[in-house]
Every structure is written in C-alpha cells, then in structure tokens.
Write a protein that holds these residues in place. Structure first.
Motif, PDB file in Angstrom:
ATOM      1  N   ILE A 191       5.296  -0.445  12.193  1.00  0.00           N
ATOM      2  CA  ILE A 191       4.394  -0.684  10.854  1.00  0.00           C
ATOM      3  C   ILE A 191       5.077  -0.635   9.471  1.00  0.00           C
ATOM      4  O   ILE A 191       4.606  -1.487   8.936  1.00  0.00           O
ATOM      5  N   LYS A 192       6.081  -0.048   9.328  1.00  0.00           N
ATOM      6  CA  LYS A 192       7.095  -0.210   8.373  1.00  0.00           C
ATOM      7  C   LYS A 192       7.288  -1.790   8.227  1.00  0.00           C
ATOM      8  O   LYS A 192       7.215  -2.288   7.046  1.00  0.00           O
ATOM      9  N   ASN A 193       7.923  -2.423   9.034  1.00  0.00           N
ATOM     10  CA  ASN A 193       8.407  -3.801   8.975  1.00  0.00           C
ATOM     11  C   ASN A 193       7.138  -4.570   8.722  1.00  0.00           C
ATOM     12  O   ASN A 193       7.108  -5.522   8.044  1.00  0.00           O
ATOM     13  N   TYR A 194       5.859  -4.559   9.398  1.00  0.00           N
ATOM     14  CA  TYR A 194       4.879  -5.203   8.916  1.00  0.00           C
ATOM     15  C   TYR A 194       4.441  -5.064   7.639  1.00  0.00           C
ATOM     16  O   TYR A 194       4.213  -6.055   6.761  1.00  0.00           O
ATOM     17  N   CYS A 195       4.219  -3.890   6.968  1.00  0.00           N
ATOM     18  CA  CYS A 195       4.113  -3.461   5.737  1.00  0.00           C
ATOM     19  C   CYS A 195       5.041  -4.315   4.550  1.00  0.00           C
ATOM     20  O   CYS A 195       4.513  -4.668   3.619  1.00  0.00           O
ATOM     21  N   LEU A 196       6.174  -4.173   5.073  1.00  0.00           N
ATOM     22  CA  LEU A 196       7.309  -4.492   4.120  1.00  0.00           C
ATOM     23  C   LEU A 196       7.069  -6.437   3.989  1.00  0.00           C
ATOM     24  O   LEU A 196       7.538  -6.897   2.994  1.00  0.00           O
ATOM     25  N   VAL A 197       6.575  -6.884   4.858  1.00  0.00           N
ATOM     26  CA  VAL A 197       6.461  -8.421   4.817  1.00  0.00           C
ATOM     27  C   VAL A 197       5.358  -8.744   4.407  1.00  0.00           C
ATOM     28  O   VAL A 197       5.131 -10.111   3.916  1.00  0.00           O
ATOM     29  N   LEU A 198       4.388  -7.919   3.983  1.00  0.00           N
ATOM     30  CA  LEU A 198       2.965  -8.311   3.183  1.00  0.00           C
ATOM     31  C   LEU A 198       3.191  -8.878   1.810  1.00  0.00           C
ATOM     32  O   LEU A 198       4.247  -8.299   1.314  1.00  0.00           O
ATOM     33  N   PRO A 199       2.412  -9.563   1.316  1.00  0.00           N
ATOM     34  CA  PRO A 199       2.381  -9.774  -0.127  1.00  0.00           C
ATOM     35  C   PRO A 199       2.439  -8.560  -1.074  1.00  0.00           C
ATOM     36  O   PRO A 199       1.746  -7.491  -0.417  1.00  0.00           O
ATOM     37  N   PRO A 200       3.281  -8.390  -2.092  1.00  0.00           N
ATOM     38  CA  PRO A 200       3.242  -7.128  -3.024  1.00  0.00           C
ATOM     39  C   PRO A 200       1.766  -6.426  -3.200  1.00  0.00           C
ATOM     40  O   PRO A 200       1.937  -5.186  -3.095  1.00  0.00           O
ATOM     41  N   ASN A 201       0.727  -7.204  -3.353  1.00  0.00           N
ATOM     42  CA  ASN A 201      -0.291  -6.688  -3.559  1.00  0.00           C
ATOM     43  C   ASN A 201      -1.006  -6.072  -2.437  1.00  0.00           C
ATOM     44  O   ASN A 201      -1.983  -5.222  -2.629  1.00  0.00           O
ATOM     45  N   LEU A 202      -0.460  -6.116  -1.366  1.00  0.00           N
ATOM     46  CA  LEU A 202      -1.029  -5.442  -0.095  1.00  0.00           C
ATOM     47  C   LEU A 202      -0.089  -4.516   0.529  1.00  0.00           C
ATOM     48  O   LEU A 202      -0.240  -3.477   1.045  1.00  0.00           O
ATOM     49  N   GLY A 203       1.216  -4.457   0.518  1.00  0.00           N
ATOM     50  CA  GLY A 203       2.175  -3.794   0.937  1.00  0.00           C
ATOM     51  C   GLY A 203       2.105  -2.194   0.758  1.00  0.00           C
ATOM     52  O   GLY A 203       2.224  -1.508   1.738  1.00  0.00           O
ATOM     53  N   GLY A 204       1.806  -2.076  -0.557  1.00  0.00           N
ATOM     54  CA  GLY A 204       1.601  -0.555  -0.874  1.00  0.00           C
ATOM     55  C   GLY A 204       0.300  -0.084  -0.376  1.00  0.00           C
ATOM     56  O   GLY A 204       0.336   1.165   0.225  1.00  0.00           O
ATOM     57  N   GLN A 205      -0.737  -0.646  -0.173  1.00  0.00           N
ATOM     58  CA  GLN A 205      -1.954  -0.210   0.380  1.00  0.00           C
ATOM     59  C   GLN A 205      -1.574   0.088   2.087  1.00  0.00           C
ATOM     60  O   GLN A 205      -2.202   0.834   2.681  1.00  0.00           O
ATOM     61  N   CYS A 206      -0.949  -0.950   2.484  1.00  0.00           N
ATOM     62  CA  CYS A 206      -0.691  -0.751   4.125  1.00  0.00           C
ATOM     63  C   CYS A 206       0.355   0.412   4.188  1.00  0.00           C
ATOM     64  O   CYS A 206      -0.084   1.286   4.970  1.00  0.00           O
ATOM     65  N   PHE A 207       1.289   0.649   3.366  1.00  0.00           N
ATOM     66  CA  PHE A 207       1.958   2.101   3.538  1.00  0.00           C
ATOM     67  C   PHE A 207       0.995   3.307   3.294  1.00  0.00           C
ATOM     68  O   PHE A 207       1.114   4.216   3.983  1.00  0.00           O
ATOM     69  N   ALA A 208       0.304   3.281   2.367  1.00  0.00           N
ATOM     70  CA  ALA A 208      -0.623   4.298   1.990  1.00  0.00           C
ATOM     71  C   ALA A 208      -1.560   4.568   3.100  1.00  0.00           C
ATOM     72  O   ALA A 208      -1.746   5.580   3.558  1.00  0.00           O
ATOM     73  N   ASN A 209      -2.217   3.428   3.825  1.00  0.00           N
ATOM     74  CA  ASN A 209      -3.289   3.504   4.806  1.00  0.00           C
ATOM     75  C   ASN A 209      -2.536   4.230   6.121  1.00  0.00           C
ATOM     76  O   ASN A 209      -2.958   5.022   6.874  1.00  0.00           O
ATOM     77  N   ALA A 210      -1.453   3.787   6.455  1.00  0.00           N
ATOM     78  CA  ALA A 210      -0.546   4.189   7.497  1.00  0.00           C
ATOM     79  C   ALA A 210      -0.192   5.663   7.490  1.00  0.00           C
ATOM     80  O   ALA A 210      -0.281   6.419   8.277  1.00  0.00           O
TER      81      ALA A 210
END
Length: 87
Positions: free
Chosen positions: A2-21
């Motif tokens: 999940i970390k690797n997935y979140c890190l490659v998302l566009p910056p405007n989505l990465g933070g929310q990805c980490f927060a949701n996870a």
C-alpha cells in the motif's frame, strides 16, 4: 504494498491514500494504532501531514474522547499532533 501504491499517486491523492490506509488499519483492529502512525511516517512531508491530521480526527470520531483507545492513539502521534489530540 500500500505504501508503494500511495507513493506513486499524484501528490494531490497520495496524502489521502496514506490517511485512508492508516485509518483502515485502526478500523480493522483498534490495537493497530502503532502500525497506523508508523504507516503515516512513511508518507512524504505533505502526505504525513494529511495522514496525521486524519488520525487526529479519528481519535475522537471513532473513539470516545478521553477513552483509553483515544488516549493511546493520541500518544502514538508525533508531538505536534499529540498535543492537539490530547487537548
């Protein structure tokens, strides 16, 4: 993964990805607060802020304010967020 997935998302989505996870870790088992805060620490600077802010909200949204679970989560957060969480 999940970390690797979140890190490659566009910056405007990465933070929310980490927060949701991170919050899902706690939803799965409230004893995962340490895992959730460690997961937030893996985000880039912008993602960390969004992730920790989400956990800060989560401390009183999912748990009763002042409950042992809420206090445990607050105490797992970095100092700036911990102080906000406990006050």
């Amino acid at each position: 993964r999940i970390k690797n997935y979140c890190l490659v998302l566009p910056p405007n989505l990465g933070g929310q990805c980490f927060a949701n996870a991170a919050t899902r870790l706690i939803e799965t088992d409230y004893r995962n607060t340490s895992k959730a805060t460690r997961f937030c620490s893996n985000a880039d600077a912008l993602g960390q802020e969004e992730c920790y802010n989400e956990l800060l909200k989560y401390a009183t949204y999912n748990f009763h304010a002042g409950s042992p679970e809420s206090v445990k989560l607050c105490n797992e957060l970095p100092e700036d967020w911990r102080d906000k969480c406990l006050n």
